[in-house]
Design a protein around this motif. Sequence first.
Motif, mmCIF file in Angstrom:
data_model
loop_
_atom_site.group_PDB
_atom_site.id
_atom_site.type_symbol
_atom_site.label_atom_id
_atom_site.label_comp_id
_atom_site.label_asym_id
_atom_site.label_seq_id
_atom_site.Cartn_x
_atom_site.Cartn_y
_atom_site.Cartn_z
ATOM 1 N N ARG A 1 2.127 7.491 8.894
ATOM 2 C CA ARG A 1 1.006 6.955 8.340
ATOM 3 C C ARG A 1 0.979 5.396 8.200
ATOM 4 O O ARG A 1 2.192 4.808 8.930
ATOM 5 N N ARG A 2 -0.086 4.571 8.456
ATOM 6 C CA ARG A 2 0.166 2.792 8.493
ATOM 7 C C ARG A 2 1.040 2.524 6.914
ATOM 8 O O ARG A 2 0.608 2.395 5.971
ATOM 9 N N GLU B 1 1.253 5.654 -1.944
ATOM 10 C CA GLU B 1 -0.118 4.909 -2.223
ATOM 11 C C GLU B 1 0.180 3.632 -1.351
ATOM 12 O O GLU B 1 -0.834 3.641 -0.529
ATOM 13 N N ARG B 2 1.280 2.932 -1.130
ATOM 14 C CA ARG B 2 1.559 1.838 -0.399
ATOM 15 C C ARG B 2 2.229 1.171 -0.916
ATOM 16 O O ARG B 2 2.864 1.159 -1.522
ATOM 17 N N ILE B 3 2.919 0.444 0.310
ATOM 18 C CA ILE B 3 4.132 -0.673 0.060
ATOM 19 C C ILE B 3 3.676 -2.283 -0.106
ATOM 20 O O ILE B 3 3.438 -2.773 1.102
ATOM 21 N N GLU B 4 4.190 -2.885 -0.941
ATOM 22 C CA GLU B 4 3.972 -4.691 -0.658
ATOM 23 C C GLU B 4 5.346 -5.378 -0.627
ATOM 24 O O GLU B 4 6.398 -4.856 -1.631
ATOM 25 N N GLU C 1 0.984 -9.421 7.830
ATOM 26 C CA GLU C 1 -0.504 -8.865 7.743
ATOM 27 C C GLU C 1 -0.733 -7.425 7.199
ATOM 28 O O GLU C 1 -0.431 -7.388 5.922
ATOM 29 N N ARG C 2 -2.655 -7.927 6.866
ATOM 30 C CA ARG C 2 -3.187 -6.697 6.120
ATOM 31 C C ARG C 2 -3.209 -5.497 6.440
ATOM 32 O O ARG C 2 -3.877 -5.244 7.450
#
Length: 205
Positions: free
Chosen positions: A14-15, A81-84, A119-120
């Motif tokens: 995954r990205r 879901e996402r990593i910030e 970077e998004r």
Amino acid sequence: MSTVIDNLERAQLRRIPSFQPGDRVKVHFQVIEGTRRRTQVFEGVVIKRQGHGVRETFTVRKQSFGVGVERTFPVHSPKIERIEVSARGDVRRAKLYYLRERVGKRARVRERRYTGPEERIEPGLLHDPVAQLEAEAALSEGAVDELGETAEEVVDAGGAEDTATEETPVEEAPAAEEAPAEEPEAEEPAAEPAAEAASEDQPAS
């Protein structure tokens, strides 16, 4: 490693944003409680990152009411879901185990200065197997689609359609120019009374 296993693992990558030990991150993790599903945010400092590929994991540590809490996440887990990345840490170690012996302010990691724009990263798979198979099928020699056409025939047909659409306005242009030519026809009935008057004058003489 077997090619089949390598391809399966490669399809699950995954990205994710680039982060390393010492960075402060927020992990949005899905938690299932019975029939309910909710997203839990775990924020802390990354103390280690180990493994590679689909088996790679990272451990996040935080202080909760004076007690250290650590949690290990798979990097490429579909439940994340996402990593910030909240802050970049200024450290020179790959494993920050020394933070376990510190409490309070001494357990903090010094933050690095400006490191450039972040970077998004859009969440999703790193390698889309469906798109890859379609691209390989299109490039392979003799590939045939559902209509029985090869990739070269499809490209040629698309080019022919483009040229046909470009020539259509050129053919319609003369038809638009013929419209003003109909105006003199409206003036012909006005010339007929003059001809009738001339014919009436001849018998009278």
